[in-house]
Scaffold this active site. Structure first.
Site, PDB file in Angstrom:
ATOM      1  N   CYS A  21       1.623  -1.152   0.242  1.00 44.61           N
ATOM      2  CA  CYS A  21      -0.356  -0.274  -0.207  1.00 44.61           C
ATOM      3  C   CYS A  21       1.303   1.319  -0.116  1.00 44.61           C
ATOM      4  O   CYS A  21       2.446   1.010  -0.467  1.00 44.61           O
ATOM      5  CB  CYS A  21      -0.460   0.079   1.162  1.00 44.61           C
ATOM      6  N   ARG A  27      -3.402  -0.833   5.375  1.00 46.21           N
ATOM      7  CA  ARG A  27      -4.380  -1.658   4.935  1.00 46.21           C
ATOM      8  C   ARG A  27      -2.738  -2.906   4.533  1.00 46.21           C
ATOM      9  O   ARG A  27      -3.549  -4.060   4.202  1.00 46.21           O
ATOM     10  CB  ARG A  27      -4.877  -1.238   3.333  1.00 46.21           C
ATOM     11  N   ASP A 134      -8.853   3.459   1.311  1.00 43.17           N
ATOM     12  CA  ASP A 134      -7.316   3.983   2.162  1.00 43.17           C
ATOM     13  C   ASP A 134      -8.245   4.187   3.234  1.00 43.17           C
ATOM     14  O   ASP A 134      -8.799   5.590   3.587  1.00 43.17           O
ATOM     15  CB  ASP A 134      -6.692   5.083   1.820  1.00 43.17           C
TER      16      ASP A 134
END
Length: 167
Positions: A21, A27, A134
């Site tokens: 990420c 994440r 996100d």
């Protein structure tokens, strides 16, 4: 059964999955933790997972809400420390699963052209540039939604890998 002198010992191999990420605090650590738990549940000891971020600062902890949401699901993230995406990590990985289409080019630039997909596209078998939102800076319920989405996608990704990775 013992090995005879001069007979090479078979090399143990693993299949390595890297989750990527942006900052490696939300994440991808969640994805790594969920994948570890799911691999343990499936008994797949020959699969290793790691995570990294394209703009990660080395050594940051996972975000507070990522840690608390994961802990509620029995997935410990308190020992996680962020790491930047490197050519060595890309080389280590057999499969690189990124959280969004914006992460694809970073992995490709580091030599991962043939082994990178978004997690959503890999899990579904589609090629739509599916991105996991996100949750950084958002409320805890957004992290819970992200956890649920990642859990579903990782189960789907491992289901797709099962024909070649099932022990």
């Amino acid at each position: 059964m013992s090995q005879q002198a001069g007979t090479p010992t078979p090399r143990t191999t693993t299949f390595n999955i890297l989750f990527v990420c942006t900052g490696n605090t939300c994440r991808s650590p969640l994805a790594e933790g969920i994948a570890r738990a799911e691999l343990e549940r499936r008994g797949w000891q020959h699969v290793q997972v790691a995570s990294a971020g394209i703009a990660a600062r080395p050594g940051d902890t996972a975000s507070e809400f990522a840690v608390s949401v994961a802990a509620r699901h029995g997935v410990p993230l308190d020992a996680h420390r962020s790491q930047p995406l490197t050519p060595e990590l890309v080389s280590w990985a057999d499969l690189v699963l990124v959280m969004g289409a914006s992460h694809l080019s970073s992995v490709r630039r580091l030599g991962g052209e043939e082994k990178v997909l978004t997690l959503g596209d890999f899990a579904s078998g589609a090629d739509e540039g599916y991105s996991v939102r996100d949750p950084f800076g958002g409320p805890e319920n957004l992290y819970e939604s992200t956890y649920q989405e990642l859990h579903r996608l990782i189960a789907g990704a491992l289901d797709r890998l099962e024909p070649i990775l099932h022990p």
